[in-house]
Design a protein around this motif. Sequence first.
Motif, PDB file in Angstrom:
ATOM      1  N   SER A  99       0.827  -1.209   0.000  1.00 22.23           N
ATOM      2  CA  SER A  99       0.000   0.000   0.000  1.00 22.23           C
ATOM      3  C   SER A  99       0.861   1.259   0.000  1.00 22.23           C
TER       4      SER A  99
ATOM      5  N   TYR B 142      -4.378   4.002   1.845  1.00 19.32           N
ATOM      6  CA  TYR B 142      -4.288   4.660   3.154  1.00 19.32           C
ATOM      7  C   TYR B 142      -5.107   3.908   4.197  1.00 19.32           C
TER       8      TYR B 142
ATOM      9  N   ARG C 261      -5.367   5.642  -3.857  1.00 22.34           N
ATOM     10  CA  ARG C 261      -4.590   6.169  -2.736  1.00 22.34           C
ATOM     11  C   ARG C 261      -5.386   6.114  -1.427  1.00 22.34           C
TER      12      ARG C 261
ATOM     13  N   ARG D  28       0.938   4.029  -3.139  1.00 29.01           N
ATOM     14  CA  ARG D  28       0.628   5.415  -2.793  1.00 29.01           C
ATOM     15  C   ARG D  28       1.548   6.386  -3.527  1.00 29.01           C
TER      16      ARG D  28
END
Length: 220
Positions: free
Chosen positions: A73, A90, A86, A77
């Motif tokens: 992740s 998050y 994104r 990002r």
Amino acid sequence: MHRREAGVTVPWRALRWPLAMLAAAVLVCGTFLVVLAAGADGDDGPAVPDTASADAGFARDMVVHHQQAVEMSLIVRDRTDDEDVRRLAYDIVNTQANQRGMLLGWLDQWELPASSGGPPMAWMGHEMPFEARDGALMPGMATDTQIRRLRAAGGEEAEVLYLRLMTAHHRGGVQMSQMAEPVVETRVVRRLAGTTLRGQQSEIELMRDMLEERGGIVKP
């Protein structure tokens, strides 16, 4: 698809993220409340699980499993400007980093090592139909080769690869949680397994829709 509220037509896509984020927040908050409640309730299985227990083994394996989800992740990002991807990344970082911290905290509280030195999934008590390869130690984990591909990708290519890899990763997490629920003995671990199962199933559905928007689901 649209939804009409108070005389205004609202795109369903605009509603999807608030609903998904609310569901994730409820699951995480519920897990913390369970931990607090378990501390006040004596009916919680063994006071301290054994180092060879399913509770300790599941906790150790999920620490590793969650860490890779956080890693992927964080990679995506920085590889895309797409706000949906994104935002998902998050949410996964926050949820799984928090759960990872809880698992490590339980192991520390039980005065058990964070790693056993044995093979992953040994807590099941029988042979797991999974063969570790190229850094993928447990069901759903990405291989080292796939992680390198994700680091090298950008834009929509990175988005699609991330969604495919994370879908497989979540399916592995769901499988592990399903196997853990009936065999772990402490309430906090059993409830976390259930929370992980439900939360990741919900995100799998969300990622399926996101992949369809980007050309369909294809195995990584």
